[in-house]
Design an enzyme around this catalytic site. Structure first.
Site, mmCIF file in Angstrom:
data_model
loop_
_atom_site.group_PDB
_atom_site.id
_atom_site.type_symbol
_atom_site.label_atom_id
_atom_site.label_comp_id
_atom_site.label_asym_id
_atom_site.label_seq_id
_atom_site.Cartn_x
_atom_site.Cartn_y
_atom_site.Cartn_z
ATOM 1 C CG ASN A 256 -18.865 -85.926 14.990
ATOM 2 O OD1 ASN A 256 -19.108 -85.892 16.190
ATOM 3 N ND2 ASN A 256 -19.581 -85.260 14.088
ATOM 4 C CE1 TYR B 137 -26.363 -91.917 19.696
ATOM 5 C CE2 TYR B 137 -26.391 -91.936 22.095
ATOM 6 C CZ TYR B 137 -26.010 -91.342 20.904
ATOM 7 O OH TYR B 137 -25.286 -90.183 20.920
ATOM 8 C CE LYS C 267 -22.792 -92.229 19.347
ATOM 9 N NZ LYS C 267 -21.847 -91.593 18.402
ATOM 10 C CB THR D 106 -26.423 -81.159 17.066
ATOM 11 O OG1 THR D 106 -27.090 -82.320 17.599
ATOM 12 C CG2 THR D 106 -25.135 -80.912 17.833
#
Length: 250
Positions: free
Chosen positions: A89, A156, A160, A191
């Protein structure tokens, strides 16, 4: 007790989705092996889990280090006798910016933390799961790079999206050994990575059909499903847990 007696590695476990997963999985009966860079936060989470009669150990380190990936697997075997699953994760967004303006250092760092770490993890997790006669691996991917291209997030998105491709290949390679491999694609989640800008949060909420951001516990619950026996016939999937982000245009 969906994960009763299963031993599961969780990376990125010191905050956000990873920390939520640590508490949820332990409550669901799992022995959790927690990894992240921040030792103090890991120690606090392990202490809370043990206080609630759960089983947890941790090891601080850098997920871009192959030796660390190996050490987490060895810790699971030493502490709990083996490995049954992993929730890989850990991730970072990196610096925002267009590809032409992006520094190569940022590119390499984002790829290393988000994608290469998954390679190192699988390299050692698959043999450990094989010893147990099977198990499950989940990678935290993203809707970014899969259903939408967000400006400024080229590195990113590439990382991913790469996790999805790797998960599919791993699933095809090891399905006959009883090893399931999936990618989990969260939407906007509250988060530390999301920051504290309320106006930004408002924009992000509007991108989702549910018109809100996820709580970390909601994403952790989806990961728990993929790691549990309930998902025994689910492998090679890119599972959207994005609050309808991918289908929302208004």
């Amino acid at each position: 007790m969906k994960l009763e007696n299963k031993t599961i590695i969780i990376t990125g476990a010191s905050s956000g989705i990873g920390a939520a997963a640590a508490f949820l999985f332990a409550k669901s009966g799992a022995n959790v092996v927690l990894g992240a860079r921040r030792k103090t936060q890991l120690d606090e989470i392990v202490g809370q889990i043990r206080q609630d009669n759960g089983n947890a150990v941790s090891l601080a380190g850098d997920v871009t280090d192959k030796a660390y990936a190996c050490a987490l697997v060895k810790l699971s075997e030493k502490s709990f006798g083996g490995l049954d699953g992993a929730f890989n994760n850990a991730g970072i967004t990196g610096d925002m910016g267009s590809i032409p303006d992006m520094g190569s250092d940022n590119w390499h760092k984002v790829i290393a933390v988000n994608l290469s770490s998954g390679f190192f993890a699988a390299k050692f997790q698959v043999p450990a799961l094989r010893k147990r006669g099977g198990g499950s691996i989940v990678f935290t991917s993203s809707f970014v790079g899969h259903t939408v291209g967000l400006p400024g997030m080229g590195a990113y998105a590439a990382a991913k999206a790469g996790l999805i491709g790797m998960a599919q290949v791993l699933a095809a390679e090891h399905g006959s050994e009883g090893i399931n491999v999936n990618a989990l694609l969260p939407g906007g989640t509250m988060t530390p990575m999301a920051g504290e800008d309320a106006s930004f949060h408002e924009v992000v909420r509007g991108l989702h059909a549910l018109k809100r951001m996820a709580e970390p516990s909601e994403i952790a619950a989806a990961a728990q499903f993929l790691l549990s026996d309930d998902a025994s016939f689910v492998t090679g999937s890119a599972m959207l847990t994005d609050g309808g982000n991918s289908i929302s245009k208004f």
